[in-house]
Design a protein around this motif. Sequence first.
Motif, PDB file in Angstrom:
ATOM      1  N   ASP A  10      -8.058   3.626  -2.647  1.00  0.00           N
ATOM      2  CA  ASP A  10      -7.272   2.387  -2.673  1.00  0.00           C
ATOM      3  C   ASP A  10      -7.784   1.411  -1.626  1.00  0.00           C
ATOM      4  O   ASP A  10      -7.884   0.202  -1.884  1.00  0.00           O
ATOM      5  CB  ASP A  10      -5.788   2.692  -2.419  1.00  0.00           C
ATOM      6  CG  ASP A  10      -5.118   3.354  -3.606  1.00  0.00           C
ATOM      7  OD1 ASP A  10      -5.651   3.258  -4.732  1.00  0.00           O
ATOM      8  OD2 ASP A  10      -4.050   3.975  -3.409  1.00  0.00           O
ATOM      9  N   ALA A  14      -9.620  -2.184  -2.277  1.00  0.00           N
ATOM     10  CA  ALA A  14      -9.061  -3.394  -1.676  1.00  0.00           C
ATOM     11  C   ALA A  14     -10.126  -4.154  -0.893  1.00  0.00           C
ATOM     12  O   ALA A  14     -10.184  -5.387  -0.929  1.00  0.00           O
ATOM     13  CB  ALA A  14      -7.887  -3.033  -0.771  1.00  0.00           C
ATOM     14  N   THR A  33      -2.769  -6.753   1.184  1.00  0.00           N
ATOM     15  CA  THR A  33      -3.144  -6.297  -0.150  1.00  0.00           C
ATOM     16  C   THR A  33      -2.510  -4.962  -0.496  1.00  0.00           C
ATOM     17  O   THR A  33      -2.014  -4.753  -1.612  1.00  0.00           O
ATOM     18  CB  THR A  33      -4.676  -6.186  -0.269  1.00  0.00           C
ATOM     19  OG1 THR A  33      -5.267  -7.463  -0.006  1.00  0.00           O
ATOM     20  CG2 THR A  33      -5.084  -5.719  -1.656  1.00  0.00           C
ATOM     21  N   LEU A  34      -2.518  -4.046   0.461  1.00  0.00           N
ATOM     22  CA  LEU A  34      -2.043  -2.683   0.220  1.00  0.00           C
ATOM     23  C   LEU A  34      -0.574  -2.482   0.582  1.00  0.00           C
ATOM     24  O   LEU A  34      -0.018  -1.406   0.340  1.00  0.00           O
ATOM     25  CB  LEU A  34      -2.910  -1.701   1.011  1.00  0.00           C
ATOM     26  CG  LEU A  34      -4.374  -1.651   0.573  1.00  0.00           C
ATOM     27  CD1 LEU A  34      -5.235  -0.978   1.633  1.00  0.00           C
ATOM     28  CD2 LEU A  34      -4.510  -0.941  -0.769  1.00  0.00           C
ATOM     29  N   ASN A  35       0.032  -3.507   1.184  1.00  0.00           N
ATOM     30  CA  ASN A  35       1.429  -3.438   1.600  1.00  0.00           C
ATOM     31  C   ASN A  35       1.676  -2.276   2.557  1.00  0.00           C
ATOM     32  O   ASN A  35       2.590  -1.466   2.376  1.00  0.00           O
ATOM     33  CB  ASN A  35       2.358  -3.334   0.383  1.00  0.00           C
ATOM     34  CG  ASN A  35       3.794  -3.676   0.723  1.00  0.00           C
ATOM     35  OD1 ASN A  35       4.061  -4.434   1.658  1.00  0.00           O
ATOM     36  ND2 ASN A  35       4.728  -3.107  -0.017  1.00  0.00           N
ATOM     37  N   HIS A  98      -1.931  -1.017 -14.699  1.00  0.00           N
ATOM     38  CA  HIS A  98      -2.228  -0.551 -13.341  1.00  0.00           C
ATOM     39  C   HIS A  98      -2.051   0.960 -13.211  1.00  0.00           C
ATOM     40  O   HIS A  98      -2.975   1.661 -12.806  1.00  0.00           O
ATOM     41  CB  HIS A  98      -1.335  -1.285 -12.345  1.00  0.00           C
ATOM     42  CG  HIS A  98      -1.571  -0.891 -10.925  1.00  0.00           C
ATOM     43  ND1 HIS A  98      -2.641  -1.361 -10.193  1.00  0.00           N
ATOM     44  CD2 HIS A  98      -0.896  -0.042 -10.107  1.00  0.00           C
ATOM     45  CE1 HIS A  98      -2.608  -0.828  -8.982  1.00  0.00           C
ATOM     46  NE2 HIS A  98      -1.559  -0.040  -8.916  1.00  0.00           N
ATOM     47  N   GLU A 102      -5.116   3.807 -12.973  1.00  0.00           N
ATOM     48  CA  GLU A 102      -5.245   4.577 -11.739  1.00  0.00           C
ATOM     49  C   GLU A 102      -5.382   6.063 -12.048  1.00  0.00           C
ATOM     50  O   GLU A 102      -6.134   6.788 -11.399  1.00  0.00           O
ATOM     51  CB  GLU A 102      -4.016   4.346 -10.855  1.00  0.00           C
ATOM     52  CG  GLU A 102      -3.953   2.983 -10.206  1.00  0.00           C
ATOM     53  CD  GLU A 102      -4.775   2.905  -8.939  1.00  0.00           C
ATOM     54  OE1 GLU A 102      -4.629   3.795  -8.088  1.00  0.00           O
ATOM     55  OE2 GLU A 102      -5.572   1.958  -8.819  1.00  0.00           O
ATOM     56  N   ASP A 162      -5.501  -6.413  -8.265  1.00  0.00           N
ATOM     57  CA  ASP A 162      -4.791  -5.429  -9.084  1.00  0.00           C
ATOM     58  C   ASP A 162      -3.877  -4.565  -8.212  1.00  0.00           C
ATOM     59  O   ASP A 162      -4.196  -3.419  -7.886  1.00  0.00           O
ATOM     60  CB  ASP A 162      -5.824  -4.570  -9.826  1.00  0.00           C
ATOM     61  CG  ASP A 162      -5.190  -3.588 -10.792  1.00  0.00           C
ATOM     62  OD1 ASP A 162      -3.966  -3.649 -10.972  1.00  0.00           O
ATOM     63  OD2 ASP A 162      -5.919  -2.756 -11.358  1.00  0.00           O
ATOM     64  N   THR A 163      -2.728  -5.114  -7.818  1.00  0.00           N
ATOM     65  CA  THR A 163      -1.723  -4.347  -7.083  1.00  0.00           C
ATOM     66  C   THR A 163      -0.388  -4.461  -7.809  1.00  0.00           C
ATOM     67  O   THR A 163      -0.053  -5.519  -8.354  1.00  0.00           O
ATOM     68  CB  THR A 163      -1.551  -4.849  -5.637  1.00  0.00           C
ATOM     69  OG1 THR A 163      -1.071  -6.195  -5.657  1.00  0.00           O
ATOM     70  CG2 THR A 163      -2.877  -4.812  -4.885  1.00  0.00           C
ATOM     71  N   SER A 165       2.800  -4.634  -6.881  1.00  0.00           N
ATOM     72  CA  SER A 165       3.797  -5.608  -6.444  1.00  0.00           C
ATOM     73  C   SER A 165       3.428  -7.021  -6.889  1.00  0.00           C
ATOM     74  O   SER A 165       4.292  -7.797  -7.320  1.00  0.00           O
ATOM     75  CB  SER A 165       3.968  -5.553  -4.924  1.00  0.00           C
ATOM     76  OG  SER A 165       2.736  -5.821  -4.272  1.00  0.00           O
ATOM     77  N   GLN A 210       0.841 -13.630  -1.126  1.00  0.00           N
ATOM     78  CA  GLN A 210       0.565 -13.418  -2.550  1.00  0.00           C
ATOM     79  C   GLN A 210      -0.511 -14.373  -3.047  1.00  0.00           C
ATOM     80  O   GLN A 210      -1.397 -13.979  -3.822  1.00  0.00           O
ATOM     81  CB  GLN A 210       1.850 -13.607  -3.358  1.00  0.00           C
ATOM     82  CG  GLN A 210       2.931 -12.573  -3.092  1.00  0.00           C
ATOM     83  CD  GLN A 210       4.257 -12.961  -3.709  1.00  0.00           C
ATOM     84  OE1 GLN A 210       4.693 -14.112  -3.621  1.00  0.00           O
ATOM     85  NE2 GLN A 210       4.915 -12.003  -4.337  1.00  0.00           N
TER      86      GLN A 210
END
Length: 218
Positions: A10, A14, A33-35, A98, A102, A162-163, A165, A210
């Motif tokens: 991941d 990113a 990006t990855l929160n 998504h 994955e 491509d996340t 959230s 965002q």
Amino acid sequence: MNTSSSNKEDYLKAIYENNGVDAYVPNKILANTLNVSPASVTEMVEKLQADGLLDYKPYTGAKLTETGRNHTIQVIRNHRIIETFLFEKLGYSLLDLHRLSEEMEHIKDTVFFSKLYHFLGEPKTCPHGGIIPTETHYNELYTTPLTSYIPGQTVTLKRVVDTASLLEFLASINLQVGDKLTIQNKDAFNEIISFTINDGQTVFHINEKQAGMLFADK
């Protein structure tokens, strides 16, 4: 693929999606990006550097090494081929793509992905607008974030990170790759960008975090 390996990938994806092939990606961008927390980013990029996959410089960011780039290209290529198949042939939404992609990107059958790619007509990009990379063509085609544009400009949304959230937010306002956005206002204090979609009257709002994961072209 165990959880630890998936988590590492991941991060690699990113970094790739944020132009980490050619430039150092700051920890803040990876955290957005990855929160995840900045501390988590630092811990993981140091591990990936120890694995020889990244070149990491504190206060500057992380960049893929040649080994990291080649590994990440293969994972992303598989992921985006699967996405294209699910979207074009099976009718899945961008949001649903998504999770399934994955799970399927780790299939260890290169012939399968080669056949699927040719079956799809050798597409250049995936449904999110990201390039379907090869060993020789791997730089993203669209790298100018929405934050770079000013009020009054109309741009076309070309790529989204491509996340989950972010995709949930885009689905909630029915914003898709290929739509035209007209920037109405940029509130620097609150870090909010206002825009309309396809010459519509409804004004939507997005935060700069965002907006930095949306890439557009004039």
